[in-house]
Design a protein around this motif. Structure first.
Motif, PDB file in Angstrom:
ATOM      1  N   GLU A  46       0.826  -1.214   0.000  1.00  0.00           N
ATOM      2  CA  GLU A  46       0.000   0.000   0.000  1.00  0.00           C
ATOM      3  C   GLU A  46       0.859   1.263   0.000  1.00  0.00           C
ATOM      4  O   GLU A  46       0.399   2.332  -0.415  1.00  0.00           O
ATOM      5  CB  GLU A  46      -0.917   0.000   1.224  1.00  0.00           C
ATOM      6  CG  GLU A  46      -2.004  -1.068   1.160  1.00  0.00           C
ATOM      7  CD  GLU A  46      -2.815  -1.164   2.437  1.00  0.00           C
ATOM      8  OE1 GLU A  46      -3.927  -1.719   2.383  1.00  0.00           O
ATOM      9  OE2 GLU A  46      -2.336  -0.674   3.486  1.00  0.00           O
ATOM     10  N   GLN A  47       2.128   1.125   0.442  1.00  0.00           N
ATOM     11  CA  GLN A  47       3.049   2.261   0.428  1.00  0.00           C
ATOM     12  C   GLN A  47       3.837   2.360  -0.873  1.00  0.00           C
ATOM     13  O   GLN A  47       4.687   3.245  -1.018  1.00  0.00           O
ATOM     14  CB  GLN A  47       4.015   2.171   1.602  1.00  0.00           C
ATOM     15  CG  GLN A  47       3.344   2.268   2.968  1.00  0.00           C
ATOM     16  CD  GLN A  47       2.594   3.566   3.151  1.00  0.00           C
ATOM     17  OE1 GLN A  47       3.091   4.641   2.806  1.00  0.00           O
ATOM     18  NE2 GLN A  47       1.383   3.488   3.685  1.00  0.00           N
ATOM     19  N   GLY A  48       3.593   1.410  -1.785  1.00  0.00           N
ATOM     20  CA  GLY A  48       4.213   1.505  -3.102  1.00  0.00           C
ATOM     21  C   GLY A  48       5.305   0.496  -3.388  1.00  0.00           C
ATOM     22  O   GLY A  48       5.836   0.463  -4.510  1.00  0.00           O
ATOM     23  N   LEU A  49       5.669  -0.335  -2.395  1.00  0.00           N
ATOM     24  CA  LEU A  49       6.690  -1.356  -2.639  1.00  0.00           C
ATOM     25  C   LEU A  49       6.047  -2.557  -3.330  1.00  0.00           C
ATOM     26  O   LEU A  49       5.004  -3.056  -2.914  1.00  0.00           O
ATOM     27  CB  LEU A  49       7.314  -1.791  -1.322  1.00  0.00           C
ATOM     28  CG  LEU A  49       8.574  -2.663  -1.420  1.00  0.00           C
ATOM     29  CD1 LEU A  49       9.723  -1.860  -2.025  1.00  0.00           C
ATOM     30  CD2 LEU A  49       8.980  -3.187  -0.039  1.00  0.00           C
ATOM     31  N   THR A  50       6.675  -3.032  -4.388  1.00  0.00           N
ATOM     32  CA  THR A  50       6.073  -4.104  -5.175  1.00  0.00           C
ATOM     33  C   THR A  50       6.154  -5.450  -4.449  1.00  0.00           C
ATOM     34  O   THR A  50       7.019  -5.656  -3.580  1.00  0.00           O
ATOM     35  CB  THR A  50       6.769  -4.239  -6.539  1.00  0.00           C
ATOM     36  OG1 THR A  50       8.135  -4.612  -6.326  1.00  0.00           O
ATOM     37  CG2 THR A  50       6.713  -2.923  -7.298  1.00  0.00           C
ATOM     38  N   LEU A  51       5.258  -6.344  -4.832  1.00  0.00           N
ATOM     39  CA  LEU A  51       5.255  -7.692  -4.266  1.00  0.00           C
ATOM     40  C   LEU A  51       6.552  -8.415  -4.607  1.00  0.00           C
ATOM     41  O   LEU A  51       7.088  -9.172  -3.786  1.00  0.00           O
ATOM     42  CB  LEU A  51       4.049  -8.471  -4.803  1.00  0.00           C
ATOM     43  CG  LEU A  51       3.751  -9.819  -4.156  1.00  0.00           C
ATOM     44  CD1 LEU A  51       3.268  -9.622  -2.725  1.00  0.00           C
ATOM     45  CD2 LEU A  51       2.688 -10.584  -4.966  1.00  0.00           C
ATOM     46  N   ARG A  52       7.093  -8.165  -5.797  1.00  0.00           N
ATOM     47  CA  ARG A  52       8.328  -8.820  -6.224  1.00  0.00           C
ATOM     48  C   ARG A  52       9.498  -8.422  -5.332  1.00  0.00           C
ATOM     49  O   ARG A  52      10.279  -9.274  -4.898  1.00  0.00           O
ATOM     50  CB  ARG A  52       8.633  -8.469  -7.683  1.00  0.00           C
ATOM     51  CG  ARG A  52       9.962  -8.988  -8.188  1.00  0.00           C
ATOM     52  CD  ARG A  52      10.103  -8.820  -9.682  1.00  0.00           C
ATOM     53  NE  ARG A  52       9.112  -9.616 -10.396  1.00  0.00           N
ATOM     54  CZ  ARG A  52       9.013  -9.674 -11.729  1.00  0.00           C
ATOM     55  NH1 ARG A  52       9.862  -8.981 -12.479  1.00  0.00           N
ATOM     56  NH2 ARG A  52       8.087 -10.401 -12.301  1.00  0.00           N
ATOM     57  N   ALA A  53       9.621  -7.148  -5.036  1.00  0.00           N
ATOM     58  CA  ALA A  53      10.740  -6.687  -4.205  1.00  0.00           C
ATOM     59  C   ALA A  53      10.662  -7.296  -2.808  1.00  0.00           C
ATOM     60  O   ALA A  53      11.685  -7.704  -2.237  1.00  0.00           O
ATOM     61  CB  ALA A  53      10.722  -5.162  -4.118  1.00  0.00           C
ATOM     62  N   THR A  54       9.466  -7.387  -2.258  1.00  0.00           N
ATOM     63  CA  THR A  54       9.315  -7.934  -0.906  1.00  0.00           C
ATOM     64  C   THR A  54       9.737  -9.390  -0.854  1.00  0.00           C
ATOM     65  O   THR A  54      10.473  -9.819   0.051  1.00  0.00           O
ATOM     66  CB  THR A  54       7.857  -7.796  -0.442  1.00  0.00           C
ATOM     67  OG1 THR A  54       7.458  -6.434  -0.558  1.00  0.00           O
ATOM     68  CG2 THR A  54       7.709  -8.241   1.000  1.00  0.00           C
ATOM     69  N   PHE A  55       9.294 -10.173  -1.828  1.00  0.00           N
ATOM     70  CA  PHE A  55       9.598 -11.597  -1.801  1.00  0.00           C
ATOM     71  C   PHE A  55      11.037 -11.883  -2.225  1.00  0.00           C
ATOM     72  O   PHE A  55      11.602 -12.915  -1.840  1.00  0.00           O
ATOM     73  CB  PHE A  55       8.603 -12.381  -2.650  1.00  0.00           C
ATOM     74  CG  PHE A  55       7.346 -12.719  -1.901  1.00  0.00           C
ATOM     75  CD1 PHE A  55       7.245 -13.888  -1.170  1.00  0.00           C
ATOM     76  CD2 PHE A  55       6.266 -11.847  -1.891  1.00  0.00           C
ATOM     77  CE1 PHE A  55       6.105 -14.194  -0.459  1.00  0.00           C
ATOM     78  CE2 PHE A  55       5.115 -12.143  -1.183  1.00  0.00           C
ATOM     79  CZ  PHE A  55       5.034 -13.316  -0.465  1.00  0.00           C
ATOM     80  N   LEU A  56      11.644 -11.009  -3.010  1.00  0.00           N
ATOM     81  CA  LEU A  56      13.076 -11.162  -3.281  1.00  0.00           C
ATOM     82  C   LEU A  56      13.897 -10.945  -2.015  1.00  0.00           C
ATOM     83  O   LEU A  56      14.910 -11.619  -1.784  1.00  0.00           O
ATOM     84  CB  LEU A  56      13.522 -10.184  -4.377  1.00  0.00           C
ATOM     85  CG  LEU A  56      13.111 -10.547  -5.807  1.00  0.00           C
ATOM     86  CD1 LEU A  56      13.537  -9.457  -6.780  1.00  0.00           C
ATOM     87  CD2 LEU A  56      13.721 -11.892  -6.220  1.00  0.00           C
ATOM     88  N   PHE A  57      13.454 -10.014  -1.165  1.00  0.00           N
ATOM     89  CA  PHE A  57      14.131  -9.818   0.118  1.00  0.00           C
ATOM     90  C   PHE A  57      13.999 -11.064   0.998  1.00  0.00           C
ATOM     91  O   PHE A  57      14.962 -11.483   1.641  1.00  0.00           O
ATOM     92  CB  PHE A  57      13.547  -8.598   0.835  1.00  0.00           C
ATOM     93  CG  PHE A  57      14.055  -8.430   2.236  1.00  0.00           C
ATOM     94  CD1 PHE A  57      15.317  -7.908   2.468  1.00  0.00           C
ATOM     95  CD2 PHE A  57      13.284  -8.819   3.323  1.00  0.00           C
ATOM     96  CE1 PHE A  57      15.800  -7.762   3.764  1.00  0.00           C
ATOM     97  CE2 PHE A  57      13.751  -8.680   4.619  1.00  0.00           C
ATOM     98  CZ  PHE A  57      15.017  -8.146   4.844  1.00  0.00           C
ATOM     99  N   LEU A  58      12.786 -11.662   1.029  1.00  0.00           N
ATOM    100  CA  LEU A  58      12.603 -12.887   1.804  1.00  0.00           C
ATOM    101  C   LEU A  58      13.487 -14.015   1.273  1.00  0.00           C
ATOM    102  O   LEU A  58      13.999 -14.838   2.050  1.00  0.00           O
ATOM    103  CB  LEU A  58      11.132 -13.314   1.772  1.00  0.00           C
ATOM    104  CG  LEU A  58      10.149 -12.413   2.533  1.00  0.00           C
ATOM    105  CD1 LEU A  58       8.713 -12.892   2.321  1.00  0.00           C
ATOM    106  CD2 LEU A  58      10.488 -12.400   4.019  1.00  0.00           C
ATOM    107  N   SER A  59      13.684 -14.049  -0.042  1.00  0.00           N
ATOM    108  CA  SER A  59      14.581 -15.060  -0.616  1.00  0.00           C
ATOM    109  C   SER A  59      16.021 -14.841  -0.182  1.00  0.00           C
ATOM    110  O   SER A  59      16.759 -15.797   0.101  1.00  0.00           O
ATOM    111  CB  SER A  59      14.495 -15.021  -2.147  1.00  0.00           C
ATOM    112  OG  SER A  59      13.175 -15.227  -2.603  1.00  0.00           O
ATOM    113  N   ALA A  60      16.434 -13.578  -0.103  1.00  0.00           N
ATOM    114  CA  ALA A  60      17.811 -13.270   0.296  1.00  0.00           C
ATOM    115  C   ALA A  60      18.076 -13.636   1.752  1.00  0.00           C
ATOM    116  O   ALA A  60      19.233 -13.842   2.143  1.00  0.00           O
ATOM    117  CB  ALA A  60      18.104 -11.785   0.075  1.00  0.00           C
ATOM    118  N   CYS A  61      17.021 -13.758   2.545  1.00  0.00           N
ATOM    119  CA  CYS A  61      17.194 -14.121   3.958  1.00  0.00           C
ATOM    120  C   CYS A  61      17.653 -15.567   4.134  1.00  0.00           C
ATOM    121  O   CYS A  61      17.925 -16.000   5.266  1.00  0.00           O
ATOM    122  CB  CYS A  61      15.887 -13.905   4.719  1.00  0.00           C
ATOM    123  SG  CYS A  61      15.461 -12.163   4.941  1.00  0.00           S
ATOM    124  N   SER A  62      17.758 -16.297   3.041  1.00  0.00           N
ATOM    125  CA  SER A  62      18.280 -17.666   3.118  1.00  0.00           C
ATOM    126  C   SER A  62      19.691 -17.694   3.693  1.00  0.00           C
ATOM    127  O   SER A  62      20.103 -18.680   4.316  1.00  0.00           O
ATOM    128  CB  SER A  62      18.275 -18.316   1.737  1.00  0.00           C
ATOM    129  OG  SER A  62      16.967 -18.416   1.235  1.00  0.00           O
TER     130      SER A  62
END
Length: 586
Positions: free
Chosen positions: A239-255
Motif C-alpha cells: 500500500e506504500q508503493g513497494l512491489t510484491l516482487r521486491a518484498t519476496f526477493l528480500f525474503l529469498s535473500a534471507c536464506s
C-alpha cells in the motif's frame, strides 16, 4: 585421578597446561623424567586448580551464550518465516488488487453477486481459497516424510532441504504475475513445507533448557503462529508503493541467515534429552580447520555402560554405534524425564495407542475450525461489511496484528505443562517414572483449556456482527497458539523422543486429510447458504466438543499408570521384607 596433558586437544599452544582427565579427551601421559619434573615445578597444583577453574567458568559462559543465541535466533526464525502461509487473508487482499484470477469474475446477473454494481467474483474467491487449502494441506501432509528425514538424517540435511524449498517458494511468488497466477499453487506448497520443516528442526532447542523445555517448545509454536503477520507487513508495504516482487526477493535473500544458523548455531544431528554434561554443538572453527564437535563427559543412552561410542566427542551419526540413541535423547532403561512411555515402545505401538488416536481427533477438529476461518475470512468480512473495501482492509489489518500476539500467548500453555517441575527441581524428588507421569498428568489441563478456548472462539465467529469479530480475532490467536504448542509438547511428553519427528509428522499429515473438508464447507457457504456461514459454524461447534474426549483419555491413562506404579512399589516392598525374613531366619 592422575594428571595428564591435554594441551593439543584444548587448543593450547603451551604444553605446560595440566588438566584432570575427562572422558572426552584423547589423553597422553607425559613420560617420567626431568622434563616432567620441570613442567610440574613451572605450574604447581594450586596454580593448576585456579587455572582450570577459570577455564571451566569461561567455557561454561561460552556454552550458555551460544545456547541463548540459538534460542533467540530460532525464535526470530520461527516468527518471521515458518508459518507465513497462515497470514493468507492479508496476501489475498494484495492478490485481488493485482488482479490474480480476475478472469474468473463474471458480470452479475440481475445486479446480484459480490456487489450490487460489480461483477460476480465468487469463482475468484473459491480459487484463492483453494490455493490456501492445498498449501495448508501440504503443510501438514508433508510433515511426516520431512519428520522422517529429520529423525533419520539429522538436523543439517533437514534444514538445508527446508531452506531450498522455502527459497524456491518465495522466488516463484516474486516472479509470478496475474497471467501466471497458477504458480501460486506450487509456490504456497513449497513455502508451507519449508516453513514446517524449519520449526520442526527448531523445537529440539527446548532440550537445551531442561525444566523449561515445554515452555520453549510452546514459545516456538507461538512464534510460528505470529509469523502469519509477515503477510500483513507485505500488505502494508504494498500500500506504500513497494512491489510484491521486491518484498519476496528480500525474503529469498534471507536464506543466508538460515544457512548461518544451520552451520553455527544448530547441531549436525540432534540435541539429546536429557542433556549430557559439557554438551556442545555446531561448527567450531579454529586454525586447524572447521568441524562439528560435541564435548561431553557422559553420553546418555548407553544403558548399562557395557560399551562406549568410538568418539565420545563427536555427535553420533545414523550409521554409527550410537545411531538411534542420540537423535532425540533416548534415555537409560526405564522412563527418563519427559518420557510418558518406556523407551522401548515401538513406533507401531505408539501409532495404534488410544492416546495417539484421540490426540489426533483433538488436533484435527480444532485445526479444521481454524483453517476454515482463515480461508474464509476475506469473503466473510466482505459479507458483513457490505463490500466496503476500506472497512474490509481495516478488519484484515486488525486480524493480522492480533496474530503477532501468538508468541506471547503460547508460553502460557508451556507454563501449565511445566508447573509441576518448579517445586521439585531443587530437591530432585521427581525422577524417572514418577516425573514422566507428572508430565503426562499436566497435559490434561492443557488439552482441556485448549478445547474451551476453541469453543469460545467458534461461538464468537458464529455471531454475524462485525464489531464482535475483534473478540473473535483475540480468541482465535489464543486458541491457535495453545493448539500447536500443546500438540508438540504432548507428543514429546507422552511418547519416546526417538519417534518424535515421525509422530509429529504423522499426526499433522493425518489431520491434513481432515482439513480438506474446509473446501466443501466453503463451497457450501458460497452456494446453497448464500454467503451465510451460520449453520456451518454451529455444526463445527458440535464437532469440536468431541475434542474433550482426549483429556479424559489422558486422565484415565494417568490413573492406570499410577495404579501400576503403586502395585510395583507394594510388590517390591513385600519382596524386600521376604528377603529380610529369610536372612534373619538363617
Amino acid at each position: 585421578m592422575g594428571v595428564i596433558w591435554t594441551g593439543d586437544l584444548l587448543g593450547h599452544s603451551n604444553p605446560g597446561l595440566w588438566e584432570p582427565a575427562s572422558s572426552c579427551s584423547a589423553v597422553r601421559t607425559p613420560a617420567p623424567g626431568l622434563f616432567t619434573h620441570n613442567l610440574w615445578l613451572r605450574k604447581g597444583p594450586f596454580q593448576e586448580q585456579k587455572g582450570s577453574g577459570q577455564g571451566a567458568m569461561e567455557e561454561q559462559g561460552v556454552r550458555l551464550a551460544k545456547r541463548l543465541g540459538t534460542l533467540l535466533s530460532g525464535l526470530l526464525e520461527c516468527m518471521c518465516f515458518a508459518g507465513v502461509i497462515f497470514g493468507w487473508a492479508s496476501l489475498v487482499y494484495v492478490l485481488k488488487d493485482m488482479h490474480y484470477f480476475e478472469e474468473l469474475c463474471v458480470p452479475a446477473a440481475n445486479g446480484m453477486g459480490n456487489g450490487t454494481q460489480g461483477p460476480d467474483c465468487r469463482a475468484q474467491d473459491e480459487q484463492l481459497s483453494l490455493v490456501f487449502t492445498i498449501g495448508s494441506f501440504m503443510n501438514n501432509l508433508m510433515t511426516f516424510p520431512t519428520g522422517y528425514i529429520f529423525d533419520r538424517f539429522g538436523t543439517m540435511p533437514a534444514r538445508l532441504l527446508a531452506i531450498s524449498l522455502y527459497t524456491s517458494g518465495t522466488l516463484l511468488i516474486a516472479f509470478s504475475t496475474a497471467a501466471t497466477a497458477l504458480i501460486l499453487f506450487p509456490a504456497m506448497c513449497l513455502l508451507s513445507i519449508g516453513g514446517i520443516l524449519l520449526i520442526l528442526t527448531n523445537m529440539q532447542v527446548g532440550n537445551l533448557f531442561g525444566k523449561h523445555r515445554s515452555t520453549i517448545i510452546t514459545l516456538y509454536n507461538g512464534a510460528f503462529d505470529s509469523s502469519s503477520a509477515v503477510f500483513l507487513v507485505v500488505k502494508l508495504l504494498y500500500e506504500q508503493g513497494l512491489t510484491l516482487r521486491a518484498t519476496f526477493l528480500f525474503l529469498s535473500a534471507c536464506s543466508a541467515w538460515h544457512l548461518t544458523r544451520t552451520f553455527f548455531l544448530m547441531p549436525r544431528w540432534h540435541i539429546p534429552y536429557p542433556l549430557p554434561p559439557r554438551y556442545a554443538y555446531g561448527l567450531r572453527c579454529r586454525r586447524q580447520g572447521c568441524s562439528y564437535r560435541t564435548h561431553e563427559e557422559q553420553w546418555p543412552g548407553l544403558g548399562d555402560g557395557t560399551h562406549e561410542p568410538s568418539d565420545p566427542c563427536s555427535e553420533p551419526g545414523p550409521g554409527g554405534t550410537d545411531a538411534g540413541k542420540a537423535p532425540m535423547g533416548k534415555g537409560e532403561s526405564g522412563a527418563g524425564p519427559g518420557h510418558g512411555e518406556p523407551p522401548g515402545m515401538s513406533f507401531r505401538a505408539c501409532v495404534f495407542s488410544k492416546l495417539f488416536f484421540w490426540h489426533l481427533m483433538w488436533l484435527s477438529v480444532m485445526q479444521l475450525r481454524h483453517y476454515l476461518f482463515i480461508g474464509t475470512l476475506n469473503p466473510m468480512l466482505e459479507h458483513l461489511a457490505a463490500h466496503d473495501t476500506a472497512l474490509v482492509s481495516t478488519y484484515t489489518n486488525a486480524f493480522a496484528f492480533t496474530q503477532l500476539c501468538g508468541v506471547l500467548c503460547a508460553p502460557w500453555n508451556g507454563l501449565i505443562l511445566d508447573r509441576h517441575k518448579r517445586g521439585r527441581s531443587k530437591d530432585g524428588s521427581a525422577k524417572g517414572g514418577s516425573d514422566s507421569l507428572a508430565d503426562l498428568r499436566s497435559c490434561v489441563l492443557s488439552l482441556a483449556v485448549t478445547v474451551l478456548q476453541c469453543v469460545a472462539f467458534s461461538v464468537c465467529a458464529s455471531v454475524p456482527v462485525l464489531p464482535v469479530q475483534y473478540a473473535t480475532f483475540i480468541l482465535q490467536v489464543l486458541s491457535r497458539s495453545f493448539l500447536y504448542g500443546g500438540n508438540a509438547a504432548f507428543l514429546a511428553i507422552a511418547f519416546p523422543l526417538e519417534h518424535f519427528g515421525k509422530l509429529y509428522g504423522l499426526v499433522m499429515g493425518l489431520s491434513a486429510v481432515v482439513s480438506l473438508l474446509q473446501y466443501p464447507c466453503f463451497a457450501l457457504i458460497k452456494g446453497p447458504l448464500s454467503d451465510d456461514p451460520f449453520y456451518v459454524n454451529i455444526g463445527l461447534i458440535i464437532v469440536i466438543l468431541l475434542a474433550f474426549v482426549s483429556p479424559l483419555v489422558v486422565l484415565r491413562e494417568c490413573q492406570r499408570r499410577e495404579r501400576e506404579q503403586e502395585k510395583q512399589h507394594v510388590d517390591s516392598l513385600s519382596l524386600t521384607l521376604t528377603k529380610a525374613e529369610v536372612e534373619s531366619s538363617i
